[in-house]
Design an enzyme around this catalytic site. Sequence first.
Site, PDB file in Angstrom:
ATOM      1  CG  ASP A  17      -2.137  -0.870   0.907  1.00 43.78           C
ATOM      2  OD1 ASP A  17      -2.481  -1.346  -0.013  1.00 43.78           O
ATOM      3  OD2 ASP A  17      -2.750  -1.105   2.000  1.00 43.78           O
ATOM      4  NE  ARG A  97      -1.348   3.017  13.082  1.00 53.92           N
ATOM      5  CZ  ARG A  97      -0.716   2.041  12.351  1.00 53.92           C
ATOM      6  NH1 ARG A  97       0.642   2.600  12.160  1.00 53.92           N
ATOM      7  NH2 ARG A  97      -1.110   1.219  11.760  1.00 53.92           N
ATOM      8  CG  ASP A 126      -4.405   2.192  12.577  1.00 55.18           C
ATOM      9  OD1 ASP A 126      -4.330   2.668  13.984  1.00 55.18           O
ATOM     10  OD2 ASP A 126      -4.465   1.123  12.354  1.00 55.18           O
TER      11      ASP A 126
HETATM   12  N1  ARG Z   1      -7.934  -2.676  15.709  1.00 55.14           N
HETATM   13  C1  ARG Z   1      -6.484  -2.568  16.247  1.00 55.14           C
HETATM   14  C2  ARG Z   1      -6.600  -0.685  16.730  1.00 55.14           C
HETATM   15  O1  ARG Z   1      -7.650  -0.162  16.296  1.00 55.14           O
HETATM   16  C3  ARG Z   1      -5.752  -2.842  15.422  1.00 55.14           C
HETATM   17  C4  ARG Z   1      -5.357  -2.233  14.105  1.00 55.14           C
HETATM   18  C5  ARG Z   1      -4.611  -2.757  13.234  1.00 55.14           C
HETATM   19  N2  ARG Z   1      -3.914  -2.152  12.070  1.00 55.14           N
HETATM   20  C6  ARG Z   1      -3.641  -2.642  10.972  1.00 55.14           C
HETATM   21  N3  ARG Z   1      -3.154  -2.026  10.072  1.00 55.14           N
HETATM   22  N4  ARG Z   1      -3.590  -3.988  10.780  1.00 55.14           N
HETATM   23  O2  ARG Z   1      -5.805  -0.451  17.337  1.00 55.14           O
END
Ligand code: ARG
Length: 400
Positions: A17, A97, A126
């Site tokens: 990506d 993040r 995210d």
């Molecule tokens: N659900 C989790 C969170 O919101 C994990 C997110 C995982 N992100 C990924 N790109 N696989 O923190």
Amino acid sequence: MATAEKTVVLAYSGGLDTSVAIRWLIDTYGYQVVALSVDLGETKDPEALKAKALAIGAKAAVVVDGRAEFAAEFLTPALWGNALYQREYPLATALARPLIAKHLVAAAREFGAEAVAHGCTGKGNDQVRFDVAVASLAPDLAVVAPVREWAWSRGQEMAYAEAHHIPVPATIESPYSVDANLWGRSIEGGVLEDPWVEPPEACYAWTAGPEAWPAEGEEITLSFVAGVPVQLNGAAMALEELISAVGEVAGRHGVGRLDLLEDRLVGIKSREVYEAPAAVTLIGAHRAAEALTLPRDLLAHKAGIEEVLAQTIYNGLWYGPLTKALLAYLEETQRPVEAEVRLRLKAGQATVVGRRSTRSLYRPELATYGEGDAFDAQAATGFIKIWGLPMKAVANAHGR
Ligand code: ARG
């Protein structure tokens, strides 16, 4: 067409990506792209990562070692707050993040960029965390989210990649979307999208499954000072090293696998699998240290603060005033949290089996049923008489 001067700093992971995003930002907006990667414990080969970004067309590529900062400024407060979203998820991805966003902003200033970019989709948490963190730190910067904008199918993305000679992984890519750092590994997608299906053993990388658990358990000792683990088995180490070492040993015994049905901020229920051997072990040990050294009323009040902290972290509000106030509260609570905690790692569990502290509030002479009892049991009679007064009044006035 390219107005060659505009610059964007892209959070670059080296995956498909964000690799495609480099080319797309150049072609779509005429940006010069600076690829920024932050090592949070999972960057294996920084030189290869930079070379890949430059080969795709980035004008500069930077890899920042963020491990010590992540441990000190993000994981330490999370541990102080025993932060678990919906009582289980230790927030590894959510904590990373805002740190990445901070480095995006710093790089944007350094390179004179007018925008930052990330590879998040439009359905997750995210994107919110990146966008809100950047808005909090640098409200003047634009945020571009190529994957959210292009909204391609996997096939369309592959075709674009091939047309632009962007290296596509030769082997079949992991069927899962994975994000990993020091604090844990988040696994989504593929067969996991059916919440009835048990997570396949192959989705795990850090934790042993029941078939591979060593028959013998293993004991570790963690020493805390001011709520921070500073020694493992008596050996002092930097926090980021200690976290890795604890993750290694706890993972061998299968500690920290989580299979959750989670509520995303954007209103979607989602099946999330995690392995967080270090976080689960350290939070368990930290709670034991607090139970020994903090008074009852503070522990009870702090539990409510912990819940709020987990939500602010999950919901992308790390740089907001509420989080700042919560962290000040938590720091104040941790001064006496100095203890040694023994844990037994066995069969997927980290069990606290011992604790001691020079700042312990445990008074053996008050607790004992044996010799040397100093508790005034006669005084209990008067205490109970007054404590129970309201109950007597209710019974007399209202009956049962
Ligand atoms: N659900 C989790 C969170 O919101 C994990 C997110 C995982 N992100 C990924 N790109 N696989 O923190």
